[in-house]
Design a protein around this motif. Structure first.
Motif, PDB file in Angstrom:
ATOM      1  N   TRP A 208      43.988  44.452  58.510  1.00  0.00           N
ATOM      2  CA  TRP A 208      44.046  43.602  57.263  1.00  0.00           C
ATOM      3  C   TRP A 208      42.571  43.525  56.779  1.00  0.00           C
ATOM      4  CZ3 TRP A 208      48.198  39.110  57.112  1.00  0.00           C
ATOM      5  CH2 TRP A 208      49.388  39.658  57.042  1.00  0.00           C
ATOM      6  N   LEU A 209      42.389  43.699  55.532  1.00  0.00           N
ATOM      7  CA  LEU A 209      40.948  43.215  54.868  1.00  0.00           C
ATOM      8  C   LEU A 209      40.902  41.754  54.671  1.00  0.00           C
ATOM      9  CD1 LEU A 209      40.435  46.238  52.434  1.00  0.00           C
ATOM     10  CD2 LEU A 209      39.833  46.045  54.661  1.00  0.00           C
ATOM     11  N   GLU A 210      39.925  41.259  54.540  1.00  0.00           N
ATOM     12  CA  GLU A 210      39.750  39.808  54.315  1.00  0.00           C
ATOM     13  C   GLU A 210      40.360  39.447  53.071  1.00  0.00           C
ATOM     14  OE1 GLU A 210      35.843  37.982  54.989  1.00  0.00           O
ATOM     15  OE2 GLU A 210      35.541  38.954  56.849  1.00  0.00           O
ATOM     16  N   THR A 211      40.514  40.354  51.974  1.00  0.00           N
ATOM     17  CA  THR A 211      41.249  40.048  50.591  1.00  0.00           C
ATOM     18  C   THR A 211      42.912  40.465  50.792  1.00  0.00           C
ATOM     19  OG1 THR A 211      40.359  42.047  49.917  1.00  0.00           O
ATOM     20  CG2 THR A 211      39.059  40.185  49.693  1.00  0.00           C
ATOM     21  N   HIS A 212      43.221  40.579  52.047  1.00  0.00           N
ATOM     22  CA  HIS A 212      44.615  41.281  51.952  1.00  0.00           C
ATOM     23  C   HIS A 212      45.538  40.537  51.247  1.00  0.00           C
ATOM     24  CE1 HIS A 212      48.360  43.216  53.722  1.00  0.00           C
ATOM     25  NE2 HIS A 212      48.543  42.039  53.950  1.00  0.00           N
ATOM     26  N   ILE A 213      45.720  39.126  51.591  1.00  0.00           N
ATOM     27  CA  ILE A 213      46.622  38.136  51.073  1.00  0.00           C
ATOM     28  C   ILE A 213      46.476  38.026  49.834  1.00  0.00           C
ATOM     29  CG2 ILE A 213      47.378  35.992  51.069  1.00  0.00           C
ATOM     30  CD1 ILE A 213      46.836  35.530  53.995  1.00  0.00           C
ATOM     31  N   TRP A 214      45.222  37.999  49.165  1.00  0.00           N
ATOM     32  CA  TRP A 214      44.960  38.054  47.560  1.00  0.00           C
ATOM     33  C   TRP A 214      45.449  39.357  47.184  1.00  0.00           C
ATOM     34  CZ3 TRP A 214      42.796  40.775  43.678  1.00  0.00           C
ATOM     35  CH2 TRP A 214      42.642  40.120  42.412  1.00  0.00           C
ATOM     36  N   HIS A 215      45.304  40.672  47.690  1.00  0.00           N
ATOM     37  CA  HIS A 215      45.881  41.720  47.212  1.00  0.00           C
ATOM     38  C   HIS A 215      47.596  41.825  47.312  1.00  0.00           C
ATOM     39  CE1 HIS A 215      41.585  43.162  47.278  1.00  0.00           C
ATOM     40  NE2 HIS A 215      42.030  43.902  46.304  1.00  0.00           N
ATOM     41  N   ALA A 216      48.046  41.235  48.403  1.00  0.00           N
ATOM     42  CA  ALA A 216      49.327  41.503  48.680  1.00  0.00           C
ATOM     43  C   ALA A 216      50.271  40.725  47.543  1.00  0.00           C
ATOM     44  CB  ALA A 216      49.767  41.061  50.266  1.00  0.00           C
ATOM     45  N   LYS A 217      49.739  39.898  46.871  1.00  0.00           N
ATOM     46  CA  LYS A 217      50.300  38.971  45.805  1.00  0.00           C
ATOM     47  C   LYS A 217      50.255  39.772  44.542  1.00  0.00           C
ATOM     48  CE  LYS A 217      49.474  34.770  48.081  1.00  0.00           C
ATOM     49  NZ  LYS A 217      48.988  33.244  47.882  1.00  0.00           N
ATOM     50  N   ARG A 218      49.525  40.718  44.439  1.00  0.00           N
ATOM     51  CA  ARG A 218      49.135  41.371  43.196  1.00  0.00           C
ATOM     52  C   ARG A 218      49.326  42.842  43.255  1.00  0.00           C
ATOM     53  NH1 ARG A 218      46.063  37.010  44.355  1.00  0.00           N
ATOM     54  NH2 ARG A 218      45.935  35.254  42.772  1.00  0.00           N
ATOM     55  N   PHE A 219      49.336  43.503  44.193  1.00  0.00           N
ATOM     56  CA  PHE A 219      49.265  44.900  44.452  1.00  0.00           C
ATOM     57  C   PHE A 219      50.272  45.449  45.130  1.00  0.00           C
ATOM     58  CE2 PHE A 219      44.993  44.082  42.831  1.00  0.00           C
ATOM     59  CZ  PHE A 219      44.627  45.325  42.429  1.00  0.00           C
ATOM     60  N   HIS A 220      50.601  46.891  45.092  1.00  0.00           N
ATOM     61  CA  HIS A 220      51.415  47.402  45.813  1.00  0.00           C
ATOM     62  C   HIS A 220      50.675  47.949  46.836  1.00  0.00           C
ATOM     63  CE1 HIS A 220      54.897  47.863  42.673  1.00  0.00           C
ATOM     64  NE2 HIS A 220      53.943  48.198  41.898  1.00  0.00           N
ATOM     65  N   MET A 221      51.245  47.298  48.231  1.00  0.00           N
ATOM     66  CA  MET A 221      50.548  47.743  49.514  1.00  0.00           C
ATOM     67  C   MET A 221      51.003  48.901  50.101  1.00  0.00           C
ATOM     68  SD  MET A 221      48.467  45.184  48.796  1.00  0.00           S
ATOM     69  CE  MET A 221      47.459  45.153  50.632  1.00  0.00           C
ATOM     70  N   TYR A 227      44.806  50.974  58.008  1.00  0.00           N
ATOM     71  CA  TYR A 227      44.858  49.854  57.231  1.00  0.00           C
ATOM     72  C   TYR A 227      45.910  49.584  56.310  1.00  0.00           C
ATOM     73  CZ  TYR A 227      39.734  50.191  58.677  1.00  0.00           C
ATOM     74  OH  TYR A 227      38.555  50.157  59.291  1.00  0.00           O
ATOM     75  N   CYS A 228      46.004  48.301  55.953  1.00  0.00           N
ATOM     76  CA  CYS A 228      47.057  47.830  54.687  1.00  0.00           C
ATOM     77  C   CYS A 228      46.179  47.810  53.454  1.00  0.00           C
ATOM     78  CB  CYS A 228      47.576  46.710  55.175  1.00  0.00           C
ATOM     79  SG  CYS A 228      49.265  46.455  54.429  1.00  0.00           S
ATOM     80  N   LEU A 229      46.408  48.620  52.604  1.00  0.00           N
ATOM     81  CA  LEU A 229      45.597  48.771  51.457  1.00  0.00           C
ATOM     82  C   LEU A 229      46.412  48.609  50.053  1.00  0.00           C
ATOM     83  CD1 LEU A 229      43.140  51.420  52.599  1.00  0.00           C
ATOM     84  CD2 LEU A 229      42.712  49.062  52.750  1.00  0.00           C
ATOM     85  N   GLY A 230      45.675  48.032  48.957  1.00  0.00           N
ATOM     86  CA  GLY A 230      46.484  47.934  47.734  1.00  0.00           C
ATOM     87  C   GLY A 230      46.130  49.322  46.925  1.00  0.00           C
ATOM     88  N   THR A 231      47.285  49.703  46.637  1.00  0.00           N
ATOM     89  CA  THR A 231      47.041  51.127  45.901  1.00  0.00           C
ATOM     90  C   THR A 231      47.047  51.055  44.333  1.00  0.00           C
ATOM     91  OG1 THR A 231      48.439  53.537  45.463  1.00  0.00           O
ATOM     92  CG2 THR A 231      49.615  51.275  45.964  1.00  0.00           C
ATOM     93  N   LYS A 232      47.815  50.241  43.902  1.00  0.00           N
ATOM     94  CA  LYS A 232      47.569  49.964  42.539  1.00  0.00           C
ATOM     95  C   LYS A 232      48.168  48.552  42.105  1.00  0.00           C
ATOM     96  CE  LYS A 232      52.223  52.254  41.308  1.00  0.00           C
ATOM     97  NZ  LYS A 232      52.798  53.205  40.682  1.00  0.00           N
TER      98      LYS A 232
END
Length: 1026
Positions: A208-221, A227-232
Motif C-alpha cells: 500500500w502507498l501512504e495515500t492508499h486509504i485516501w485513494h480507496a475512498k475515491r478511486f477504483h483500485m 502494489y494496490c493502485l488507483g486506476t481512475k
C-alpha cells in the motif's frame, strides 16, 4: 366436537395469564361435563397441598394427607384444563344428583395452618402483581375515559397522585435502555476490532502507498505490479482531469516507482553504466548537463553490450552534485516491472558477484509476537481474526515504506572489484507529480522554506532536530539555503513550468506543510504582478538553477531516518491547535517544527513535434517516507485534482510519448503486459453471445486483441527477400493523372513554406543544445551501402534468428532523417519542422536499401492524425493506400475512405457442428466426434474454437486484407488537444520505407487506418516525432 374444542381453546386463552403454580385436579373430563364429574386426587404440588382421598378407608372417615409432587410447567395441559372445566361446569349446570356427588368430594375438616401455608405463594404472587406495576401500569390505573395520548410523554398530564409513580417508571425505562446497547449497523459490525492489525495483514501480498486509504475512498483500485493502485476516480472526471492538465493542476502519486542508488567513484560508475546505453539513442549517464547534478536525464536501458536489441525499459536518473567526497551517488528511477531485470544487469556490469537477493516475503520481516488473550463476548463487536497455527503475527505498528522487509536493514549489493555499492531505496523516497500550468503556484503556496535556527535555539532543540541545528551552524549552508529559498520565491512569477529548462533540479528544506493548510479548500492562482524581480525571473528561465542549488540533505540516509522518526503525529498537532487563543491561526512551534529536506524536479511537457510544445509540463516532489499524507492533503487543499493510472496514460498519449509498459513491445515487461491484456479481452469477448459481438473473421482481423509485431516484421522481411518488394523511389508525379498533380498543391497547405523557414526557438540547457547540434550534424554521415548482398548483417541475423525478437528503432540520427522524409503537413494544426545542421540526405534507392540492410526487423514509433472524422482504437491496422485510394482522395476530399470487402468465415459451419456434437456426445466421445468433422479436438490443438476469432496463430498478416498492413495502433482516441482522432503506434521500418518510396513527394506519409471491428478505412498522416 368442534364446539367443544372451540370452547376449550377459548378457556385456554383466558387462563394463559394465570400463575403457573396453580394446579386443578378433577376426574374424567367427560364425566364432569355430564354433571357426574367429582374432583379426584391426582399429583399435586407440595407448595399448595392439594388433598386426596386414599383407597382403603374404613367407614365414612376421611383421611386428609398432603401429597407432594414436583411442579410441572405443563400443569395447564389439555387433560387438566378439561378436567377442571368439566368439574365446574357440572357443578353449575348439573342436576341435583350431580350436585350431591360434587359436594361429597369436599373435605369436611381443613387445617388452617396447612391451608394458609399452601396458599402463601399464590397470595405473594397476587400482591406482587398489584404493587409492582409495569411501565404502562400508571396509565392503566386510570379509567379509559381519563386516558390521554399526551400522558405517555408528558407526566404533567397525569393526575398528581400518579406523577411520582410515572416519574420513577420513566427513569427506570431510560436506565434499561442505556444498559442494553443498541445493535450496531452491518457496516459497524463488519469493521475489524483492530484496524491497524487488519491493514497490516492486507499488505502482505500487495504494498500500500501512504495515500492508499485516501485513494480507496475515491478511486477504483487495482492490484498491479505488487502494489494496490488507483486506476481512475469513481466520479465522472475524464474531461475535468484533462482541464486540470491543461489549465490548472493534476496531482499523481508516483511512489510505486522503484529507486536504486549507486555509490562509487565517478569513473567506475560511468565505465560500468556505459555498457547499458548508447549515445546514438540520445543522452547517456555521462551527459555533461546531468553529470553536474543540475538536470534530470531519461533514457532507455539495454542489456549489457546488446544495443540496439534487447532493451530493458525507460528509466530516469539523478546525479548528486559534487561534494567533498570522492564518491558520487546516482539515483535510477524505474518502473516496478523493470526492477528485477535492471538489478540483474547492474549486478553484471558493476561486477557484483553475489546474485541479487530477492525481497523477503512479508512474513519474513521482524515481527512482534502477541499473546492470545481471551476476550469477552461484547454485543455489537465483530470477532477478531485469529492467526493460524505456526503463522507469524504481523506487528501492530503502522507500516511506513516497504512493509515486505525489515525497515532497519538495508538491501545492498557490494562489488569488491569496482567498489560500487547498489542499494534498493524502494518506498524509501516518495514521489508526487504535479502536472499543469498552476503546478508551481500550488507548490509555492503549500510549501514554505524552513526557518534558519540560531545557535541558542539549535542547542536547546538538539535532541529533536539535531541534523537541522548542525546544518545551520555552518555559514555556507545558511547561504545556500537562502539562495534556494530565493529561487522558490521566484516561481509565482513564471507563467508555466515549461518556461524553465527541462529537468531542472532544485533542492530545498521546508517546514511542516500541515501548518500552512487552509481551513477550506482553495484554488491557487498565479499572479505575475506580485513578482518584482523580472531580471532574476528571466535569468532563471534562460540559465536555470545553479548546480549548487540542487544540493539537498535528502541524499543522506541518516537525515531521512531522523526526519521520519521525529514527525509530529496528527493527534499531537491537533492537540496543539486546540490550545490556540485564536482558532484557525497558524501554530507557532518555533524550533520544534519539523524540517523536511525535499527535491523539486521539473518535468518537461510535450517536446516531440512542433505542436503544443510544453503541454503537460509540471514538477515532481521527492520527499522522505512517512510524510506522504502530510504533503498530499495540503496540495489537495490548494486546488490540485488527483489522478490515477488512467490519467497518467492519457498524459503520455497527449504528449506523443510511449507509455511503459503498454508501448514497449520489445521489452520483457511489454510482452508480458500484452499477453495479460489479450487474455483479459478474450475473456470479456467470450461472455457475449455470438449475435452480440463482432465477428472479426468477417472484418478481416486476425488479431483483434493484440498486435503481432514479430509476425509483421517477419512477413515484410520474407517479402523483401523473395523480391516482392523493391525499394524504388518515386521522385516525380508521373504515376498520377494531371488533375491529381495539380490538386496535390492544395493538400500540402499554404502555411507549410512559412513554417519550414522558421526554426524552433525552444529553450534548453546549453549542454543539451550542443549535444543535439552534434547529432543533427552527423546526419549527413549516412552513406549508401550498395554492396549489400544479404539483407542482414551477420550479427543482426544471428540475434534475430536466435531470439525471434522484434526491436524498436531509437537512433536519433535515423529518426530525424525519416521524420524529414515523411514531410508533415500543416493540416489540423500541424507544422513542418527542420532540424539544425547541414543539408538533409535525400531519399534515394541506395539510401533506402542501406537502411533496410542495417535494420531489417525494426519497428518505428509514429503518430497518426486522421484527416477527416473518425476515432481510432487500440489494435487498429495501419495499411498502405493504393493508387486508386489516392485518386479517390484527390477527386473527393470529403470522402470517408475505401472499405474492406467482407471476408468469408471458414469456421462457421465447424463451430455449429462441433457445438451440436458436444451436446449429443459424451465427454469421452469428443475426440471421435471431432475426428469425423476433420478438425482437431480442443484438447489436442490446445486452442479453443471460438466463433468470430481465428483459432490458430496468425499467418501472413501483411497481405491478409486488400491493403498491405505495415503496422498497428498501440493506443488511439479522440484527442482533446488537437480536436481530431489521433493514434500512436508502431509500423515496420521496411514497410514504411516501401510506402514512402512508392508515393509521390507531396503524398509521402499518407496511410490508411482501420479499426478491428470496422470495414471502413480512414485516411491518416504519419508523423515521426522525436
Amino acid at each position: 366436537m368442534s364446539g367443544v374444542n372451540r370452547k376449550e381453546k377459548k378457556y385456554a386463552k383466558l387462563m394463559r395469564n394465570q400463575p403457573s403454580n396453580i394446579t386443578f385436579s378433577s376426574s374424567d373430563p367427560g364425566a364432569g361435563r355430564s354433571g357426574m364429574g367429582p374432583f379426584e386426587s391426582q399429583t399435586d404440588n407440595p407448595h399448595y397441598g392439594c388433598f386426596t382421598r386414599h383407597q382403603g378407608v374404613n367407614g365414612d372417615h376421611v383421611q386428609q394427607q398432603q401429597v407432594g409432587s414436583s411442579h410441572q410447567p405443563s400443569c395447564y395441559g389439555d387433560r387438566q384444563r378439561g378436567s377442571h372445566r368439566g368439574g365446574f361446569r357440572g357443578h353449575r349446570g348439573s342436576s341435583r344428583g350431580s350436585y350431591r356427588s360434587y359436594s361429597q368430594d369436599i373435605p369436611k375438616v381443613i387445617t388452617a395452618t396447612n391451608f394458609a401455608q399452601a396458599r402463601a405463594a399464590e397470595i405473594n404472587a397476587m400482591l406482587k402483581a398489584v404493587t409492582h406495576k409495569s411501565g404502562s401500569q400508571f396509565l392503566q390505573s386510570l379509567p379509559p375515559s381519563m386516558r390521554r395520548r399526551a400522558m405517555s410523554h408528558n407526566i404533567k398530564r397525569l393526575p398528581r397522585r400518579l406523577r411520582e409513580i410515572a416519574k420513577k417508571e420513566v427513569e427506570k425505562i431510560a436506565q434499561l435502555k442505556k444498559e442494553q446497547s443498541k445493535s450496531k449497523s452491518r457496516k459497524a459490525r463488519r469493521r475489524h476490532g483492530n484496524l491497524l492489525m487488519e491493514f497490516n495483514r492486507r499488505q502482505r501480498k500487495n504494498i500500500w502507498l501512504e495515500t492508499h486509504i485516501w485513494h480507496a475512498k475515491r478511486f477504483h483500485m487495482v492490484k498491479k505490479w505488487g502494489y494496490c493502485l488507483g486506476t481512475k476516480p469513481t466520479t465522472k472526471s475524464y474531461r475535468a482531469c484533462y482541464r486540470a492538465m491543461t489549465k490548472q493542476c493534476l496531482l499523481q502519486d508516483m511512489s510505486y516507482y522503484c529507486c536504486l542508488e549507486l555509490n562509487g567513484t565517478e569513473d567506475n560508475l560511468l565505465k560500468s553504466l556505459a555498457r547499458l546505453s548508447s549515445r546514438d539513442a540520445g543522452i547517456t549517464f555521462a551527459s555533461v548537463a546531468c553529470l553536474s547534478g543540475k538536470y534530470q536525464g531519461s533514457l532507455v536501458l539495454y542489456k549489457a553490450d546488446r544495443y540496439p536489441e534487447k532493451p530493458l525499459g525507460p528509466v530516469t536518473f539523478l546525479w548528486r552534485p559534487k561534494t567533498q567526497s570522492e564518491n558520487r551517488r546516482l539515483w535510477i528511477w524505474a518502473h516496478p516491472t523493470l526492477k528485477m531485470d535492471l538489478l540483474t544487469e547492474l549486478q553484471l556490469v558493476c561486477q557484483c558477484l553475489d546474485a541479487p537477493v530477492p525481497e523477503p516475503a512479508p512474513t519474513e520481516c521482524k515481527t512482534i509476537t502477541r499473546t492470545t488473550v481471551k476476550q469477552t463476548n461484547v454485543v455489537g463487536l465483530k470477532r477478531k481474526l485469529q492467526d493460524k497455527a505456526g503463522e507469524v503475527v504481523i506487528p501492530e505498528k503502522k507500516i511506513i515504506g516497504n512493509g515486505t522487509r525489515d525497515p532497519l536493514k538495508t538491501v545492498t549489493w557490494t562489488s569488491l572489484t569496482t567498489g560500487i555499492v547498489i542499494e534498493d531505496l524502494t518506498m524509501e523516497i516518495l514521489r508526487y507529480r504535479l502536472i499543469g500550468p498552476l503546478s508551481h503556484s500550488v507548490m509555492f503556496e503549500a510549501l514554505q522554506a524552513a526557518a534558519v535556527l540560531k545557535n541558542s535555539e539549535g542547542s536547546e532543540e538538539a535532541g529533536l532536530h539535531c541534523w537541522w541545528s548542525e546544518y545551520c551552524k555552518r555559514p555556507e549552508n545558511v547561504t545556500l539555503h537562502n539562495r534556494q529559498e530565493g529561487v522558490l520565491l521566484l516561481l509565482p512569477g513564471i507563467t508555466s513550468p515549461a518556461e524553465i529548462s527541462a529537468g531542472t533540479i532544485l533542492g530545498l528544506t521546508v517546514g511542516d506543510p500541515r501548518l500552512n493548510m487552509p481551513k477550506n479548500r482553495t484554488t491557487a492562482m498565479q499572479d505575475p504582478s506580485q513578482s518584482k524581480d523580472l531580471e532574476k525571473i528571466r535569468e532563471l528561465c534562460l540559465n536555470g538553477v545553479g548546480a549548487e542549488c540542487a544540493q539537498s540533505q535528502i541524499w543522506d540516509r541518516n537525515v531521512r531516518n531522523i526526519v521520519t522518526e521525529t514527525k509530529i503525529s496528527e493527534q499531537e498537532l491537533n492537540h496543539m491547535r486546540s490550545k490556540l487563543l485564536v482558532p484557525g491561526t497558524r501554530p507557532d512551534l518555533g524550533p520544534q517544527e519539523c524540517k523536511i529536506p525535499i527535491l523539486l524536479v521539473q518535468q518537461p511537457g510535450k517536446m516531440a513535434g512542433q505542436e503544443h510544445t510544453g503541454w503537460g509540463s509540471g514538477w515532481d516532489i521527492l520527499i522522505p517516507k512517512g510524510w506522504g499524507m502530510a504533503f498530499w492533503i495540503p496540495l489537495i487543499y490548494r486546488g490540485a485534482r488527483a489522478g490515477g493510472l488512467q490519467e497518467g496514460a492519457k498524459h503520455s498519449q497527449y504528449k506523443g510519448l510511449p507509455h511503459f509498459p503498454d508501448d514497449f513491445p520489445d521489452c520483457p515487461a511489454g510482452i508480458q503486459h500484452s499477453e495479460e491484456t489479450e487474455k483479459e479481452l478474450i475473456g470479456i469477448y467470450k461472455k457475449y453471445p455470438p449475435a452480440k459481438r463482432p465477428n472479426y473473421i468477417h472484418h478481416g482481423t486476425k488479431t483483434p486483441f493484440r498486435c503481432p509485431w514479430q509476425r509483421l516484421v517477419e512477413d515484410w522481411e520474407t517479402q523483401y527477400q523473395d523480391g516482392g518488394i523493391k525499394p524504388t523511389v518515386c521522385n516525380q508525379e508521373q504515376e498520377l493523372s494531371p488533375e491529381v498533380q495539380d490538386s496535390t498543391k492544395v493538400y500540402v497547405g499554404v502555411h507549410e513554406k512559412e513554417a519550414s523557414e522558421e526554426m524552433s526557438s525552444e529553450e534548453k540547457p546549453p549542454e543539451l543544445v550542443e549535444e543535439m547540434e552534434e547529432d543533427s550534424e552527423s546526419v549527413t554521415t549516412l552513406e549508401p551501402n550498395t554492396g549489400c548482398g544479404n539483407i542482414q548483417n551477420p550479427d543482426t541475423r544471428e540475434c534475430s534468428s536466435e531470439s525471434g525478437h522484434v526491436s524498436i528503432l531509437r537512433s536519433r540520427k535515423l529518426l530525424k532523417q525519416i521524420s524529414t522524409w515523411c514531410r508533415p503537413t500543416s493540416s489540423r494544426g500541424q507544422q513542418t519542422r527542420r532540424y539544425r545542421g547541414s543539408a538533409q540526405v535525400q531519399m534515394t534507392t541506395d539510401t533506402v536499401k542501406s537502411i533496410i540492410c542495417s535494420y531489417p526487423r525494426f519497428l518505428i514509433w509514429v503518430r497518426l492524425s486522421l484527416l477527416r472524422k473518425g476515432s481510432p482504437v487500440a489494435n487498429a491496422t495501419i495499411c498502405v493506400p493504393s493508387k486508386e485510394d489516392l485518386q479517390l482522395l484527390v477527386s473527393d476530399p470529403n470522402c470517408s475512405g475505401p472499405q474492406e470487402p467482407k471476408h468469408r468465415d471458414p469456421f462457421k459451419h465447424q463451430c455449429k457442428a462441433l457445438k451440436t456434437k458436444k451436446k449429443r456426445a459424451l465427454s469421452q466421445d469428443l475426440e471421435t466426434a471431432a475426428g469425423d468433422l476433420g478438425i482437431k479436438p480442443v484438447s489436442s490443438c490446445g486452442v479453443d474454437l471460438i466463433r468470430g476469432l481465428w483459432p490458430d496463430q496468425p499467418q501472413n498478416v501483411m497481405s491478409h486484407c486488400s491493403r498491405l498492413t505495415i503496422g498497428y495502433v498501440s493506443k488511439g482516441d479522440f484527442s482533446l488537444t488537437v480536436g481530431c482522432g489521433e493514434a500512436l503506434g508502431f509500423v515496420s521500418l521496411l514497410g514504411l520505407l516501401h510506402m514512402m518510396s512508392s508515393q509521390p513527394a507531396e503524398r509521402r506519409g499518407l496511410a490508411l487506418v482501420r479499426s478491428p471491428a470496422s470495414m471502413q478505412y480512414r485516411f491518416a498522416k504519419i508523423n515521426v516525432e522525436i
